[in-house]
Enzyme design. Structure first.
Site, PDB file in Angstrom:
ATOM      1  N   ARG A   1       0.937  -1.261  -0.069  1.00 43.35           N
ATOM      2  CA  ARG A   1      -0.088   0.033   0.021  1.00 43.35           C
ATOM      3  C   ARG A   1       0.754   1.214  -0.025  1.00 43.35           C
ATOM      4  O   ARG A   1       1.836   1.157   0.387  1.00 43.35           O
ATOM      5  CB  ARG A   1      -0.735   0.119   1.242  1.00 43.35           C
ATOM      6  CG  ARG A   1      -2.257  -0.953   1.128  1.00 43.35           C
ATOM      7  CD  ARG A   1      -3.097  -0.943   2.210  1.00 43.35           C
ATOM      8  NE  ARG A   1      -2.570  -1.423   3.557  1.00 43.35           N
ATOM      9  CZ  ARG A   1      -1.834  -0.514   4.129  1.00 43.35           C
ATOM     10  NH1 ARG A   1      -1.999   0.740   4.297  1.00 43.35           N
ATOM     11  NH2 ARG A   1      -1.137  -0.837   5.248  1.00 43.35           N
TER      12      ARG A   1
ATOM     13  N   TYR B   1      -1.606  -3.193  -6.783  1.00 45.99           N
ATOM     14  CA  TYR B   1      -1.252  -4.072  -5.462  1.00 45.99           C
ATOM     15  C   TYR B   1      -2.674  -3.982  -4.517  1.00 45.99           C
ATOM     16  O   TYR B   1      -3.391  -3.032  -4.780  1.00 45.99           O
ATOM     17  CB  TYR B   1      -0.377  -3.537  -4.629  1.00 45.99           C
ATOM     18  CG  TYR B   1      -0.372  -3.806  -3.185  1.00 45.99           C
ATOM     19  CD1 TYR B   1       0.284  -5.130  -2.938  1.00 45.99           C
ATOM     20  CD2 TYR B   1      -1.126  -3.154  -2.214  1.00 45.99           C
ATOM     21  CE1 TYR B   1       0.074  -5.850  -1.802  1.00 45.99           C
ATOM     22  CE2 TYR B   1      -1.167  -3.984  -1.077  1.00 45.99           C
ATOM     23  CZ  TYR B   1      -0.717  -5.094  -0.777  1.00 45.99           C
ATOM     24  OH  TYR B   1      -0.570  -5.756   0.391  1.00 45.99           O
TER      25      TYR B   1
ATOM     26  N   LYS C   1      -9.681  -2.200   1.680  1.00 40.92           N
ATOM     27  CA  LYS C   1      -9.462  -0.993   2.321  1.00 40.92           C
ATOM     28  C   LYS C   1     -10.221   0.098   2.034  1.00 40.92           C
ATOM     29  O   LYS C   1     -10.502   1.093   2.817  1.00 40.92           O
ATOM     30  CB  LYS C   1      -7.675  -0.665   2.353  1.00 40.92           C
ATOM     31  CG  LYS C   1      -6.737  -2.017   2.840  1.00 40.92           C
ATOM     32  CD  LYS C   1      -7.295  -2.615   4.111  1.00 40.92           C
ATOM     33  CE  LYS C   1      -6.344  -3.631   4.522  1.00 40.92           C
ATOM     34  NZ  LYS C   1      -6.765  -3.845   6.097  1.00 40.92           N
TER      35      LYS C   1
ATOM     36  N   HIS D   1     -10.730  -2.079  11.478  1.00 35.86           N
ATOM     37  CA  HIS D   1      -9.682  -2.928  10.983  1.00 35.86           C
ATOM     38  C   HIS D   1      -9.211  -3.859  12.202  1.00 35.86           C
ATOM     39  O   HIS D   1      -8.548  -4.322  12.802  1.00 35.86           O
ATOM     40  CB  HIS D   1      -8.534  -2.125  11.069  1.00 35.86           C
ATOM     41  CG  HIS D   1      -7.136  -2.747  10.410  1.00 35.86           C
ATOM     42  ND1 HIS D   1      -6.019  -2.429  10.443  1.00 35.86           N
ATOM     43  CD2 HIS D   1      -7.241  -3.701   9.184  1.00 35.86           C
ATOM     44  CE1 HIS D   1      -5.078  -3.101   9.464  1.00 35.86           C
ATOM     45  NE2 HIS D   1      -5.946  -3.819   8.989  1.00 35.86           N
TER      46      HIS D   1
ATOM     47  N   SER E   1      -1.347  -3.766  10.056  1.00 38.72           N
ATOM     48  CA  SER E   1      -1.040  -4.645   8.943  1.00 38.72           C
ATOM     49  C   SER E   1      -0.063  -5.509   9.304  1.00 38.72           C
ATOM     50  O   SER E   1       0.985  -5.068   9.988  1.00 38.72           O
ATOM     51  CB  SER E   1      -0.843  -3.990   7.802  1.00 38.72           C
ATOM     52  OG  SER E   1      -1.884  -3.061   7.617  1.00 38.72           O
TER      53      SER E   1
ATOM     54  N   CYS F   1       0.560  -7.869  11.492  1.00 38.34           N
ATOM     55  CA  CYS F   1       0.765  -8.092  12.896  1.00 38.34           C
ATOM     56  C   CYS F   1       0.229  -9.601  13.316  1.00 38.34           C
ATOM     57  O   CYS F   1      -0.142  -9.805  14.466  1.00 38.34           O
ATOM     58  CB  CYS F   1       0.378  -7.079  13.919  1.00 38.34           C
ATOM     59  SG  CYS F   1       1.634  -5.706  13.665  1.00 38.34           S
TER      60      CYS F   1
ATOM     61  N   ASP G   1      -9.580  -9.614   8.830  1.00 34.60           N
ATOM     62  CA  ASP G   1      -9.173  -8.236   8.845  1.00 34.60           C
ATOM     63  C   ASP G   1      -9.915  -7.138   9.040  1.00 34.60           C
ATOM     64  O   ASP G   1      -9.467  -5.988   9.359  1.00 34.60           O
ATOM     65  CB  ASP G   1      -8.581  -8.141   7.161  1.00 34.60           C
ATOM     66  CG  ASP G   1      -7.883  -7.123   6.777  1.00 34.60           C
ATOM     67  OD1 ASP G   1      -6.990  -6.756   7.425  1.00 34.60           O
ATOM     68  OD2 ASP G   1      -7.969  -6.175   5.896  1.00 34.60           O
TER      69      ASP G   1
ATOM     70  N   ARG H   1       1.554 -12.630  -0.866  1.00 40.29           N
ATOM     71  CA  ARG H   1       0.308 -12.610  -0.426  1.00 40.29           C
ATOM     72  C   ARG H   1      -0.571 -13.826  -0.968  1.00 40.29           C
ATOM     73  O   ARG H   1      -0.118 -14.268  -1.985  1.00 40.29           O
ATOM     74  CB  ARG H   1      -0.901 -11.206  -0.691  1.00 40.29           C
ATOM     75  CG  ARG H   1      -0.259 -10.019  -0.081  1.00 40.29           C
ATOM     76  CD  ARG H   1      -0.821  -9.910   1.362  1.00 40.29           C
ATOM     77  NE  ARG H   1      -0.274  -8.692   2.128  1.00 40.29           N
ATOM     78  CZ  ARG H   1      -1.064  -7.920   2.974  1.00 40.29           C
ATOM     79  NH1 ARG H   1      -2.183  -8.491   3.358  1.00 40.29           N
ATOM     80  NH2 ARG H   1      -0.411  -7.330   3.575  1.00 40.29           N
TER      81      ARG H   1
HETATM   82  C1  OXD Z   1      -3.366  -4.529   5.267  1.00 36.41           C
HETATM   83  C2  OXD Z   1      -3.936  -5.763   4.563  1.00 36.41           C
HETATM   84  O1  OXD Z   1      -2.404  -3.977   4.781  1.00 36.41           O
HETATM   85  O2  OXD Z   1      -4.878  -6.131   5.455  1.00 36.41           O
HETATM   86  O3  OXD Z   1      -3.711  -4.167   6.409  1.00 36.41           O
HETATM   87  O4  OXD Z   1      -3.678  -6.221   3.605  1.00 36.41           O
HETATM   88 MN    MN Z   2      -5.320  -5.057   7.178  1.00 36.68          MN
END
Ligand code: OXD
Ligand code: MN
Length: 590
Positions: A80, A208, A217, A237, A259, A261, A286, A375
């Site tokens: 991102r 992306y 998002k 989130h 993100s 984590c 998410d 991913r």
């Molecule tokens: C983020 C995702 O970047 O979930 O938070 O991809």
């Molecule tokens: Mn996320």
């Protein structure tokens, strides 16, 4: 010249508003053809075949990874781009110091020039989608227009896309308009613009996930957070996980982490053998949309239908279910390849990479084989622990909200907020070390309130007030916690094993909610004493556990002073009640 949509695919419920908008975008972008997504398996197969023919997708070893494909992005388009992401509200104050802001007229003019003629020779795909179960009153719809078939394939997995969504839009009347083009993938001509007042998104120059799958998002967090404030709910989130205790009772937690984590791992938690009788069920990994229910509780749906998860680190020990889940019908992005065409990534305990994520012969001197933000995209239904209530139209009731960050020090393993208002301060105080999910330096601690720093579509000051308002409405609010799985010792070694062992902490929370578990009060909230946690079979020394459950007043005074400085940036938009909570914590630490 593009054919009229209805002539290509007769869609009986084609909303006039959608048709008009698609026509205006067609005139601007000049595509060669228009494809209206139906959302069928046959359509996904056809698009896949087309991308395979064009060499954009590569089929993976069908013996070990049936139905799986690899996509390699442009090397400069792997995360991102927060520095190129804007909230365009009429008043800059409404976007707040937490967002980059551009005047909406200026932003539209800029984007119009980028989009002008950008789809010449390309197909324009129209993806009507629904965020949330298609029959849920809590779900909201959008339409993404894109010129990337890869984006379409992802959206077909990540959302309820196609004819049913279009029918719902015709019925609902409104929808979020998301216009996307990969453009030339030029980082110098890349912008992700949000117009919350118009429920619109314009994204140019990146393919992306977080920049291009606009349902995720851009819609489900940035635009939805604005919509949620207007309509009286929360777009967060957060993962949603159901935990069934040995007595057979299931309780749900919604947990916010920045993100990369470990949200997907926590959402798919595997109870350790030493805690028999527990089961975990994933509702979402998410994003959570949280609605006050008539019963005074908070109810959650997962707006997404799939997972767009970080691959590195996934293995049978860290997350058996995720490892199984991504062995079929999964779209991999930017992983490495073995000699026999299997995907490979750091953290796998078998196989070795032949080609790195850019398709070059693997050379450790050039860095990791798989990109750290590589991913997987996979349907939630592939998850062996998918909750039988994940598609309930009314959502699931939330017993506890959890905020977590990645902190080497300061934050203890877990603490409980004194009440909702204090919990809002706890969420607002979230800070975490940055990860590879966004472009920029990795490992620097930054403020990330509610894990929403990159995703809140309006001024954080107003957002915290909205949180306080929602709490005031709830007769039976969830308790609020803070966790830190990432505490380290003086040698940099993690003090807590994480993964399935996190269940011990979550079980303590649920026992607290049931009035059954002990705790001692500290200046920052309630902490378990070591004896309050179930440590049977846990391989953590007494000293480490004591360190994990310590609040160092000196470090905390510094932390709270920094927090005061940070919150001060929100000026008159900062709720007085939050300042009062802060003053109360300062007094307790004095
Ligand atoms: C983020 C995702 O970047 O979930 O938070 O991809
Ligand atoms: Mn996320």
């Amino acid at each position: 010249m593009a054919t009229a949509a209805h002539a290509l695919t007769p869609l009986p419920q084609l909303s006039g508003a959608v048709a008009d908008w698609v026509n205006s975008v067609r005139e601007l972008t000049q595509p060669r053809a228009i494809h209206w997504c139906e959302g069928t398996d046959a359509e996904a197969r056809e698009l896949t075949a087309q991308l395979l023919r064009g060499g954009e997708l590569k089929a993976l070893n069908p013996e070990y990874f049936p139905g799986c494909h690899l996509y390699r992005s442009a090397p400069s388009d792997v995360a991102r781009v927060e520095h190129l992401t804007y909230i365009c509200t009429r008043s800059q104050d409404d976007a707040g110091p937490n967002n980059h802001w551009m005047d909406p007229q200026q932003a539209h003019a800029k984007m119009r020039e980028l989009f002008r003629g950008c789809m010449r020779g390309r197909t324009l795909y129209v993806i009507p989608y629904c965020m949330g179960p298609i029959d849920s009153p809590l779900a909201r719809c959008g339409v993404e227009i894109t010129d990337s078939a890869y984006v379409v394939l992802n959206m077909l997995i990540m959302t309820r896309a196609g004819r049913a969504a279009l029918e719902r839009i015709a019925h609902d009347g409104d929808f979020v308009r998301g216009l996307h083009s990969v453009g030339e993938l030029d980082p110098e001509r890349r912008f992700i613009m949000h117009f919350p007042e118009e429920l619109a998104i314009e994204s140019f120059g990146s393919g992306y996930g977080g920049n291009a799958l606009l349902g995720k998002k851009c819609h489900a967090l940035r635009i939805a957070s604005w919509q949620a404030r207007t309509e009286g709910w929360l777009a967060e989130h957060m993962l949603i996980v159901g935990l069934q205790n040995p007595r057979g009772e299931t309780h749900y937690l919604a947990c916010a982490f920045p993100s990369a984590c470990g949200k997907t791992n926590l959402a798919m938690l595997i109870p350790p053998d030493s805690l028999p009788g527990w089961r975990a069920f994933t509702v979402g990994d998410d994003i959570a949309w949280l609605h006050p229910g008539e019963d005074g509780r908070l109810w959650a749906i997962n707006p997404e239908a799939g997972y767009f998860g970080v691959v590195p680190g996934t293995n049978p020990e860290t997350n058996r279910n995720a490892y199984e889940m991504i062995r079929r019908d999964t779209l991999f992005t930017n992983v490495a390849l073995t000699a026999d065409n299997q995907p490979w990534w750091e953290g796998l305990t078998s196989g070795k990479p032949l080609l790195d994520w850019q398709g070059r012969p693997y050379d450790p001197a050039r860095g990791p084989a798989a990109h750290p933000n590589s991913r997987f995209t996979v349907s939630a239904r592939r998850n062996p622990g998918y909750s039988p209530h994940a598609e309930d139209a009314g959502g699931v009731p939330i017993s506890a909200l959890v905020f977590g960050g990645r902190r080497r020090e300061v934050a203890p393993l877990v603490y409980e907020a004194r009440d909702w208002k204090h919990g809002v301060l706890v969420g607002a105080s979230l800070a975490s070390e940055t990860t590879a999910a966004a472009v920029g330096q990795v490992g620097v601690t930054r403020r990330d309130p509610m894990a929403m720093q990159p995703f809140c579509g309006y001024n954080f000051g107003d957002y915290w007030q909205h949180w306080l308002n929602i709490g005031a409405q709830l007769a039976r609010p969830p308790r609020i916690y803070h966790v830190n799985w990432f505490r380290r010792d003086a040698h940099g070694k993690f003090l807590w094993p994480g993964y399935g062992e996190n269940l011990r902490v979550l079980a303590w929370m649920l026992d607290r909610c049931a009035g059954k578990a002990g705790a001692s009060e500290s200046a920052v909230g309630w902490l378990p004493r070591p004896a309050d946690l179930d440590t049977r079979g846990l391989n953590v020394g007494a000293d480490a556990l004591a360190a994990l459950l310590t609040v160092d007043a000196g470090l905390w005074r510094k932390e709270v002073a920094e927090l005061r400085e940070y919150l001060g940036r929100f000026g008159s938009r900062l709720p007085a009640a939050l300042l009062a909570e802060l003053a109360s914590t300062e007094q307790r630490l004095a």
